[in-house]
Design a protein around this motif. Structure first.
Motif, PDB file in Angstrom:
ATOM      1  N   LEU A 198      56.836 -13.893  26.634  1.00 16.30           N
ATOM      2  CA  LEU A 198      57.760 -14.648  27.776  1.00 16.30           C
ATOM      3  C   LEU A 198      58.652 -16.558  26.783  1.00 16.30           C
ATOM      4  O   LEU A 198      56.834 -16.569  25.888  1.00 16.30           O
ATOM      5  CB  LEU A 198      56.899 -15.124  28.887  1.00 16.30           C
ATOM      6  CG  LEU A 198      56.670 -14.548  29.663  1.00 16.30           C
ATOM      7  CD1 LEU A 198      55.480 -14.956  31.647  1.00 16.30           C
ATOM      8  CD2 LEU A 198      58.014 -13.275  30.494  1.00 16.30           C
ATOM      9  N   THR A 200      58.841 -19.693  25.829  1.00 17.64           N
ATOM     10  CA  THR A 200      58.373 -21.524  26.493  1.00 17.64           C
ATOM     11  C   THR A 200      59.706 -21.983  26.308  1.00 17.64           C
ATOM     12  O   THR A 200      60.676 -21.373  26.501  1.00 17.64           O
ATOM     13  CB  THR A 200      57.595 -22.399  25.232  1.00 17.64           C
ATOM     14  OG1 THR A 200      58.633 -22.118  24.266  1.00 17.64           O
ATOM     15  CG2 THR A 200      56.329 -22.136  24.397  1.00 17.64           C
ATOM     16  N   GLN A 201      59.104 -22.837  27.476  1.00 18.70           N
ATOM     17  CA  GLN A 201      60.728 -23.832  27.781  1.00 18.70           C
ATOM     18  C   GLN A 201      61.259 -24.199  27.416  1.00 18.70           C
ATOM     19  O   GLN A 201      62.538 -24.429  26.942  1.00 18.70           O
ATOM     20  CB  GLN A 201      60.544 -24.661  29.195  1.00 18.70           C
ATOM     21  CG  GLN A 201      60.108 -23.899  30.836  1.00 18.70           C
ATOM     22  CD  GLN A 201      60.489 -23.101  30.920  1.00 18.70           C
ATOM     23  OE1 GLN A 201      61.700 -23.452  31.341  1.00 18.70           O
ATOM     24  NE2 GLN A 201      60.213 -21.951  31.221  1.00 18.70           N
ATOM     25  N   CYS A 241      61.576 -15.787  33.496  1.00 19.92           N
ATOM     26  CA  CYS A 241      61.538 -15.781  32.212  1.00 19.92           C
ATOM     27  C   CYS A 241      60.163 -16.896  32.033  1.00 19.92           C
ATOM     28  O   CYS A 241      59.716 -16.905  31.838  1.00 19.92           O
ATOM     29  CB  CYS A 241      61.658 -16.008  30.983  1.00 19.92           C
ATOM     30  SG  CYS A 241      62.993 -17.776  31.598  1.00 19.92           S
ATOM     31  N   TRP A 242      59.881 -17.446  33.870  1.00 15.69           N
ATOM     32  CA  TRP A 242      59.260 -18.348  33.827  1.00 15.69           C
ATOM     33  C   TRP A 242      57.653 -17.997  34.083  1.00 15.69           C
ATOM     34  O   TRP A 242      57.755 -16.626  34.858  1.00 15.69           O
ATOM     35  CB  TRP A 242      59.870 -19.143  34.639  1.00 15.69           C
ATOM     36  CG  TRP A 242      58.753 -20.261  34.845  1.00 15.69           C
ATOM     37  CD1 TRP A 242      57.368 -20.814  34.627  1.00 15.69           C
ATOM     38  CD2 TRP A 242      58.139 -20.671  36.162  1.00 15.69           C
ATOM     39  NE1 TRP A 242      56.949 -21.687  35.240  1.00 15.69           N
ATOM     40  CE2 TRP A 242      56.999 -21.816  36.282  1.00 15.69           C
ATOM     41  CE3 TRP A 242      58.465 -20.561  37.606  1.00 15.69           C
ATOM     42  CZ2 TRP A 242      56.424 -22.239  36.933  1.00 15.69           C
ATOM     43  CZ3 TRP A 242      58.199 -21.376  39.004  1.00 15.69           C
ATOM     44  CH2 TRP A 242      57.415 -22.192  38.741  1.00 15.69           C
ATOM     45  N   ILE A 243      56.137 -17.904  33.724  1.00 18.15           N
ATOM     46  CA  ILE A 243      54.842 -17.334  34.449  1.00 18.15           C
ATOM     47  C   ILE A 243      54.681 -16.894  35.731  1.00 18.15           C
ATOM     48  O   ILE A 243      54.849 -15.785  36.463  1.00 18.15           O
ATOM     49  CB  ILE A 243      53.872 -17.632  33.937  1.00 18.15           C
ATOM     50  CG1 ILE A 243      52.761 -17.196  33.434  1.00 18.15           C
ATOM     51  CG2 ILE A 243      53.995 -19.283  34.263  1.00 18.15           C
ATOM     52  CD1 ILE A 243      52.687 -15.353  33.626  1.00 18.15           C
ATOM     53  N   THR A 246      57.274 -14.217  37.038  1.00 13.25           N
ATOM     54  CA  THR A 246      57.076 -12.758  36.540  1.00 13.25           C
ATOM     55  C   THR A 246      56.339 -12.404  37.769  1.00 13.25           C
ATOM     56  O   THR A 246      55.355 -11.446  38.513  1.00 13.25           O
ATOM     57  CB  THR A 246      56.395 -13.360  35.227  1.00 13.25           C
ATOM     58  OG1 THR A 246      57.722 -13.638  34.880  1.00 13.25           O
ATOM     59  CG2 THR A 246      55.966 -11.916  34.914  1.00 13.25           C
ATOM     60  N   CYS A 357      50.216 -25.099  35.178  1.00 17.02           N
ATOM     61  CA  CYS A 357      50.372 -23.680  34.694  1.00 17.02           C
ATOM     62  C   CYS A 357      50.960 -23.837  33.828  1.00 17.02           C
ATOM     63  O   CYS A 357      52.304 -24.913  33.654  1.00 17.02           O
ATOM     64  CB  CYS A 357      51.247 -23.295  35.567  1.00 17.02           C
ATOM     65  SG  CYS A 357      51.808 -21.497  35.017  1.00 17.02           S
ATOM     66  N   THR A 359      52.317 -21.232  30.386  1.00 12.70           N
ATOM     67  CA  THR A 359      52.322 -20.140  29.758  1.00 12.70           C
ATOM     68  C   THR A 359      51.581 -19.285  29.565  1.00 12.70           C
ATOM     69  O   THR A 359      51.025 -18.744  29.979  1.00 12.70           O
ATOM     70  CB  THR A 359      54.659 -19.769  29.138  1.00 12.70           C
ATOM     71  OG1 THR A 359      55.244 -20.512  29.633  1.00 12.70           O
ATOM     72  CG2 THR A 359      54.461 -17.980  28.925  1.00 12.70           C
ATOM     73  N   GLU A 360      51.247 -20.086  27.846  1.00  8.63           N
ATOM     74  CA  GLU A 360      50.390 -19.677  27.106  1.00  8.63           C
ATOM     75  C   GLU A 360      48.606 -20.280  27.868  1.00  8.63           C
ATOM     76  O   GLU A 360      47.854 -18.679  27.376  1.00  8.63           O
ATOM     77  CB  GLU A 360      49.761 -20.652  26.216  1.00  8.63           C
ATOM     78  CG  GLU A 360      50.604 -21.307  25.013  1.00  8.63           C
ATOM     79  CD  GLU A 360      52.156 -22.326  25.485  1.00  8.63           C
ATOM     80  OE1 GLU A 360      52.765 -22.078  24.544  1.00  8.63           O
ATOM     81  OE2 GLU A 360      51.586 -22.507  26.593  1.00  8.63           O
TER      82      GLU A 360
END
Length: 569
Positions: A198, A200-201, A241-243, A246, A357, A359-360
């Protein structure tokens, strides 16, 4: 294995120095997400799990599973195998879901990219990913057709829709019949095997690619279901693409969650979809939630209809009933207590669940349905630390463990931890310290494990040896009745307040300066106030402060034939 139930938050014995909620481990014997979901979807085949509002497609578990098997067989015949990368660049829709599931069946890696990325951003990411296949929708066809010849390897481009240019139409990938002998790839070690990559923004720099394991995504899905207490029907306008999106996609495979797949967000369309489909749960983030309550149909419920029409000088028909809505997840951007107050005033029957939240790291903290009453007493908190995580706060000066009730940089370790940045070992190592991920966020936790976030470390402005927290100054400015939104950026020389005024109002720099000066010490005063029509934002609503910094803080050098001048404005 049945649906995962997570234990509630447990206070750690080491609370004074860290918050440790690693008491409840999630089983790792899932054989990979593809094998897991193949089995889960074989039960209750007639259960509806997705409704695509834009084209009216309604699909059951059996339909999604069957199409995914057909697609997986075709992808395999075209050379896709385990650990190949499958890029998806599209809005959220029913066919996208099938591509995700088919890829997982094959043990391939799903790499969704943001359709809002620029050509340059998409080109760099796709070149790095080296995908076997790319799936895109009509908006992205021309951009992806430009990118394909730039790759050093062959990649097949698939278009969701009819044939377009050099693309293969998605409908041509279903020549195979659903086979009862099909078996998904079994992943031997789901803890260290990549399932999703994914991005990052890109709020603070160029987007990075983050590798998430099968076990990671399985755990994030369990946490999301835990927060909502297993919702039956849910809507989200965010990209894959945002965790959290997903995890939501996987939740429909895992726990019979019906996903309502909308088009682009507008206040009216959101109200209509919630009304028409009687949606009880939503993932909006604070930005979309605030826009939702600005719809006239919702405001009309607060005033009597005649008073509302008179105050707005128009007549209207209000045909949306949102009483079905039970919970909205907010907090994808910083949420003020004033936002919470306004949300609760206009839609008091709804529970507003904050979340924090990355992504990492996955979900670190949230208010849940179970602890919602307690969260109302802590409106400044982003939620309580979730299970299977461990955090500590590092003092900004000494870099020692600060303990509770003190702000510093937030460090995290736990089941939600990424495997690393894709093909960037140096950046991965730089982001870690003794097993903890350095979030770059300034935060504090209290004795009960509730987390409070003050923003990014780069948003802490140091002037004359004094620290200015951008979020604190923003909250003061937001108290002005004519201010709609604000973002503060600065460096050692300047503190710039970027302000969006409410519609049809007039507010001068002088009046706002006076308002601020009455509420903050002199060293907290912005050196400059700039009125803007809006802010550049990511698809989940975060302000792209990097752009604001570049436009407002960077010294611009203008060249002419006779001289060079420096313009600091």
């Amino acid at each position: 294995m049945n649906n995962v139930k997570l234990a509630p938050y447990k206070r750690s014995s080491s609370m004074k120095s860290v918050v440790d909620t690693m008491d409840t481990r999630i089983s790792t014997n899932i054989g990979g997400l593809g094998r897991r979901y193949y089995d889960q979807l074989s039960q209750d085949l007639d259960k509806i799990i997705q409704v695509d509002v834009t084209n009216g497609v309604t699909e059951t578990k059996g339909s999604v599973r069957g199409r995914a098997i057909q697609l997986a067989l075709e992808m395999r015949s075209r050379g896709v195998s385990e650990n190949d990368v499958i890029v998806i660049v599209s809005r959220t829709h029913a066919d996208q879901t099938v591509v995700v599931l088919a890829s997982l069946f094959l043990g391939a890696i799903v790499a969704p990219l943001n359709p809002e990325f620029s050509y340059k951003e998409s080109l760099e990411l796709v070149k790095k990913l080296k995908p076997k296949m790319c799936f895109c929708d009509i908006r992205m066809v021309s951009q992806m057709e430009r990118i394909m010849p730039m790759l050093s390897h062959a990649a097949e481009l698939i278009h969701f829709g009819e044939k377009s240019g050099s693309c293969v139409p998605f409908s041509k990938l279903f020549a195979h019949k659903e086979s009862e002998y099909f078996q998904p790839v079994f992943i031997e070690n789901p803890v260290i095997t990549v399932a999703f990559i994914l991005p990052t923004q890109g709020t603070t720099g160029n987007p990075k690619l983050i590798c998430l394991s099968h076990q990671n995504v399985f755990g994030q899905t369990a946490l999301l279901l835990h927060i909502f207490n297993y919702p039956d029907k849910i809507i989200s306008f965010f990209p894959l693409c945002w965790i959290i999106q997903t995890a939501l996609t996987c939740a429909s495979f895992e726990a019979n969650v019906m996903r309502i797949l909308p088009g682009a967000f507008t206040e009216r369309s959101a109200c209509k979809i919630i009304h028409d489909f009687e949606v009880g749960y939503a993932i909006f983030g604070t930005d979309y939630a605030m826009k939702l309550i600005s719809n006239v149909a919702i405001k009309a419920r607060i005033l009597s209809l005649p008073d509302f029409i008179e105050s707005n000088n128009f007549g209207a028909k209000f045909d949306f009933n949102l009483n079905c809505l039970k919970c909205i997840m907010i907090g994808t951007v910083n949420t003020t207590k004033y936002d919470i107050q306004q949300l609760k005033t206009l839609m008091p029957h709804v529970k507003y669940l904050q979340c924090y939240c990355l992504t990492e790291t996955g979900l670190i903290a949230a208010s849940t349905i179970r602890n919602y009453a307690e969260s109302l007493e802590k409106p400044d908190s982003v939620g309580q630390i979730l299970c299977n995580g461990k955090i500590k706060i590092m003092d900004l000066d000494s870099r020692e463990n600060a303990g509770p009730d003190r702000f510093g940089e937030l460090y995290f370790k736990g089941d939600g931890m990424m495997l690393g940045y894709f093909k960037e070992t140096d950046k991965t190592l730089a982001a870690m310290e003794k097993g903890y991920f350095k979030t770059g966020d300034v935060a504090m936790y209290d004795e009960e494990g509730w987390l409070y976030v003050q923003g990014r470390l780069e948003d802490v402005i140091t002037r004359d040896d004094r620290r200015i927290y951008a979020i604190e100054l923003e909250n003061i400015i937001l108290m002005h009745p004519l201010v709609k939104d604000v973002a503060v950026v600065g460096d050692s020389k300047q503190v710039v307040a970027c302000v969006v005024r409410k519609r049809d109002t007039s507010l001068s720099v002088e009046k706002l300066t006076k308002f601020i000066s009455e509420r903050v010490p002199s060293y907290h005063m912005p050196t400059k106030i700039v009125f803007l029509d809006g802010f550049p934002r990511t698809t989940i609503g975060s302000v792209k402060r990097k752009i604001l910094r570049e436009e407002l803080l960077t010294i611009k050098i203008e060249y002419s034939s006779s001289f060079t001048s420096i313009n600091v404005d």
